[in-house]
Design a protein around this motif. Structure first.
Motif, PDB file in Angstrom:
ATOM      1  N   TRP A   1     -65.593 -30.683 119.390  1.00  0.00           N
ATOM      2  CA  TRP A   1     -65.800 -29.605 120.365  1.00  0.00           C
ATOM      3  C   TRP A   1     -64.852 -28.442 120.116  1.00  0.00           C
ATOM      4  N   GLU A   2     -63.583 -28.764 119.823  1.00  0.00           N
ATOM      5  CA  GLU A   2     -62.605 -27.720 119.568  1.00  0.00           C
ATOM      6  C   GLU A   2     -62.967 -26.914 118.327  1.00  0.00           C
ATOM      7  N   ALA A   3     -63.437 -27.602 117.281  1.00  0.00           N
ATOM      8  CA  ALA A   3     -63.819 -26.907 116.050  1.00  0.00           C
ATOM      9  C   ALA A   3     -65.009 -25.986 116.305  1.00  0.00           C
ATOM     10  N   GLU A   4     -65.964 -26.464 117.099  1.00  0.00           N
ATOM     11  CA  GLU A   4     -67.130 -25.640 117.427  1.00  0.00           C
ATOM     12  C   GLU A   4     -66.727 -24.434 118.260  1.00  0.00           C
ATOM     13  N   GLU A   5     -65.797 -24.654 119.202  1.00  0.00           N
ATOM     14  CA  GLU A   5     -65.320 -23.544 120.038  1.00  0.00           C
ATOM     15  C   GLU A   5     -64.584 -22.503 119.201  1.00  0.00           C
ATOM     16  N   ALA A   6     -63.795 -22.965 118.215  1.00  0.00           N
ATOM     17  CA  ALA A   6     -63.038 -22.041 117.369  1.00  0.00           C
ATOM     18  C   ALA A   6     -63.959 -21.151 116.537  1.00  0.00           C
ATOM     19  N   ASP A   7     -65.165 -21.627 116.269  1.00  0.00           N
ATOM     20  CA  ASP A   7     -66.128 -20.858 115.478  1.00  0.00           C
ATOM     21  C   ASP A   7     -67.078 -20.043 116.350  1.00  0.00           C
ATOM     22  N   SER A   8     -66.916 -20.095 117.666  1.00  0.00           N
ATOM     23  CA  SER A   8     -67.857 -19.438 118.567  1.00  0.00           C
ATOM     24  C   SER A   8     -67.538 -17.954 118.747  1.00  0.00           C
ATOM     25  N   GLU A   9     -68.525 -17.214 119.189  1.00  0.00           N
ATOM     26  CA  GLU A   9     -68.337 -15.788 119.462  1.00  0.00           C
ATOM     27  C   GLU A   9     -67.402 -15.588 120.658  1.00  0.00           C
ATOM     28  N   ARG A  10     -67.468 -16.499 121.632  1.00  0.00           N
ATOM     29  CA  ARG A  10     -66.601 -16.382 122.808  1.00  0.00           C
ATOM     30  C   ARG A  10     -65.122 -16.478 122.415  1.00  0.00           C
TER      31      ARG A  10
ATOM     32  N   ALA B   1     -63.834 -15.779 119.454  1.00  0.00           N
ATOM     33  CA  ALA B   1     -63.485 -14.572 118.701  1.00  0.00           C
ATOM     34  C   ALA B   1     -63.269 -13.396 119.645  1.00  0.00           C
ATOM     35  N   ALA B   2     -64.105 -13.304 120.683  1.00  0.00           N
ATOM     36  CA  ALA B   2     -63.963 -12.210 121.650  1.00  0.00           C
ATOM     37  C   ALA B   2     -62.654 -12.343 122.426  1.00  0.00           C
ATOM     38  N   GLY B   3     -62.285 -13.592 122.763  1.00  0.00           N
ATOM     39  CA  GLY B   3     -61.031 -13.811 123.475  1.00  0.00           C
ATOM     40  C   GLY B   3     -59.821 -13.424 122.644  1.00  0.00           C
ATOM     41  N   LEU B   4     -59.848 -13.794 121.352  1.00  0.00           N
ATOM     42  CA  LEU B   4     -58.751 -13.420 120.459  1.00  0.00           C
ATOM     43  C   LEU B   4     -58.633 -11.904 120.319  1.00  0.00           C
ATOM     44  N   LYS B   5     -59.778 -11.253 120.230  1.00  0.00           N
ATOM     45  CA  LYS B   5     -59.753  -9.787 120.093  1.00  0.00           C
ATOM     46  C   LYS B   5     -59.199  -9.139 121.362  1.00  0.00           C
ATOM     47  N   PHE B   6     -59.633  -9.641 122.510  1.00  0.00           N
ATOM     48  CA  PHE B   6     -59.174  -9.057 123.769  1.00  0.00           C
ATOM     49  C   PHE B   6     -57.660  -9.143 123.886  1.00  0.00           C
ATOM     50  N   TRP B   7     -57.105 -10.342 123.682  1.00  0.00           N
ATOM     51  CA  TRP B   7     -55.669 -10.510 123.841  1.00  0.00           C
ATOM     52  C   TRP B   7     -54.887  -9.833 122.718  1.00  0.00           C
ATOM     53  N   GLY B   8     -55.484  -9.773 121.533  1.00  0.00           N
ATOM     54  CA  GLY B   8     -54.828  -9.049 120.448  1.00  0.00           C
ATOM     55  C   GLY B   8     -54.693  -7.576 120.775  1.00  0.00           C
ATOM     56  N   ASP B   9     -55.754  -7.001 121.335  1.00  0.00           N
ATOM     57  CA  ASP B   9     -55.712  -5.586 121.722  1.00  0.00           C
ATOM     58  C   ASP B   9     -54.782  -5.375 122.919  1.00  0.00           C
ATOM     59  N   TYR B  10     -54.832  -6.309 123.876  1.00  0.00           N
ATOM     60  CA  TYR B  10     -54.046  -6.168 125.102  1.00  0.00           C
ATOM     61  C   TYR B  10     -52.543  -6.221 124.826  1.00  0.00           C
ATOM     62  N   LEU B  11     -52.156  -7.080 123.881  1.00  0.00           N
ATOM     63  CA  LEU B  11     -50.734  -7.259 123.578  1.00  0.00           C
ATOM     64  C   LEU B  11     -50.263  -6.408 122.405  1.00  0.00           C
ATOM     65  N   LEU B  12     -51.132  -5.562 121.903  1.00  0.00           N
ATOM     66  CA  LEU B  12     -50.783  -4.724 120.759  1.00  0.00           C
ATOM     67  C   LEU B  12     -49.598  -3.819 121.102  1.00  0.00           C
ATOM     68  N   GLY B  13     -48.579  -3.887 120.274  1.00  0.00           N
ATOM     69  CA  GLY B  13     -47.418  -3.027 120.474  1.00  0.00           C
ATOM     70  C   GLY B  13     -46.360  -3.592 121.392  1.00  0.00           C
ATOM     71  N   VAL B  14     -46.621  -4.741 122.031  1.00  0.00           N
ATOM     72  CA  VAL B  14     -45.621  -5.344 122.920  1.00  0.00           C
ATOM     73  C   VAL B  14     -44.546  -6.017 122.077  1.00  0.00           C
ATOM     74  N   ASP B  15     -43.305  -5.718 122.367  1.00  0.00           N
ATOM     75  CA  ASP B  15     -42.186  -6.303 121.629  1.00  0.00           C
ATOM     76  C   ASP B  15     -41.904  -7.701 122.168  1.00  0.00           C
ATOM     77  N   PRO B  16     -42.009  -8.752 121.339  1.00  0.00           N
ATOM     78  CA  PRO B  16     -41.784 -10.116 121.835  1.00  0.00           C
ATOM     79  C   PRO B  16     -40.322 -10.442 122.092  1.00  0.00           C
ATOM     80  N   ARG B  17     -39.417  -9.559 121.684  1.00  0.00           N
ATOM     81  CA  ARG B  17     -38.000  -9.824 121.861  1.00  0.00           C
ATOM     82  C   ARG B  17     -37.551  -9.490 123.286  1.00  0.00           C
ATOM     83  N   ILE B  18     -36.550 -10.221 123.750  1.00  0.00           N
ATOM     84  CA  ILE B  18     -35.969  -9.977 125.075  1.00  0.00           C
ATOM     85  C   ILE B  18     -34.532  -9.513 124.885  1.00  0.00           C
ATOM     86  N   THR B  19     -34.189  -8.418 125.525  1.00  0.00           N
ATOM     87  CA  THR B  19     -32.838  -7.885 125.438  1.00  0.00           C
ATOM     88  C   THR B  19     -32.036  -8.372 126.635  1.00  0.00           C
TER      89      THR B  19
END
Length: 231
Positions: free
Chosen positions: A117-126, A128-146
């Protein structure tokens, strides 16, 4: 590993896991010796190319007293599964002692089903869309904490610590009340409190806080033993 690529090998029913039995009844301080042996085994690393990922040791410290050690690699089990394992072991032990049939039922599915099931989900359009959404949403955010203490976290580096503490009953009840009032879980309230504290001490307003999430949404996964975490 095969040619440098990880692969899964499912043991045949005839390939039984070995139980290590250690008789300490002649030891004057058997329980302390058992603790020492357990510490030695816990610190022994797993070699996943050669070892099994699950080890069991039984130490007999008296005529009618034993210490049982379950030791497993995190690749095959998560904290939820640990509770399932202990509960099922306890039921099987009690059924044998009491001379009655076990109330446990055969698993509805196996971990291999979940992996498919996990392998099928990883290949699904849903997915891929989730990865794109969060990739765009977190674009430019610095993961470091000062931190105001002079140390800055860097990805993949630094020392971690584990701190345990207890809230008072009054505080716990207040958290539950706030969660119910806002139709959230206790976890969401505690997560928000953690975020507020980090913002206060660091002065940052954009923080990336990652938490592992279980993937046991389906009812038949509730009693499945395995690593079912999204990290």
């Amino acid at each position: 590993m095969r040619a440098g690529v990880p692969f899964q090998r499912i043991l045949e029913p005839s390939e039984r896991m070995e139980l290590e039995f250690v008789d300490l009844r002649s030891d004057a301080d058997a329980l302390e010796t058992a603790r020492k042996l357990i510490r030695e085994r816990v610190t022994r690393p797993f070699d996943l190319e050669l070892d099994t990922s699950f080890r069991v040791s039984l130490f007999q410290v008296a005529q009618d007293e034993h210490v049982l050690l379950f030791l497993y690699h995190h690749i095959v089990i998560d904290e939820w599964s640990n509770g399932v394992l202990i509960a099922e072991f306890g039921e099987l032990y009690a059924s044998l002692v009491e001379g009655r049939p076990s109330v446990l039922r055969a698993p509805a599915i196996q971990f291999a089903d979940f992996a498919i099931w996990e392998a099928e989900e990883a290949d699904s359009e849903r997915h891929a869309a989730g990865l794109k959404f969060w990739g765009d949403y977190l674009l430019g955010v610095d993961p470091r904490i000062t931190w105001p203490f002079g140390n800055e976290t860097t990805e993949g580096h630094g020392r971690t610590e584990h701190v345990s503490f207890k809230w008072s009953a009054e505080t716990s009840n207040a958290i539950r009340a706030m969660a119910r009032q806002n139709d959230h879980s206790d976890f969401v309230v505690i997560y928000a409190l953690t975020s507020a504290c980090l913002c206060r001490y660091t002065g940052d307003r954009d923080l990336v806080i990652a938490v592992p999430a279980t993937t046991r949404e389906r009812a038949e996964l509730q009693t499945l033993i395995g690593f079912l975490l999204n990290t």
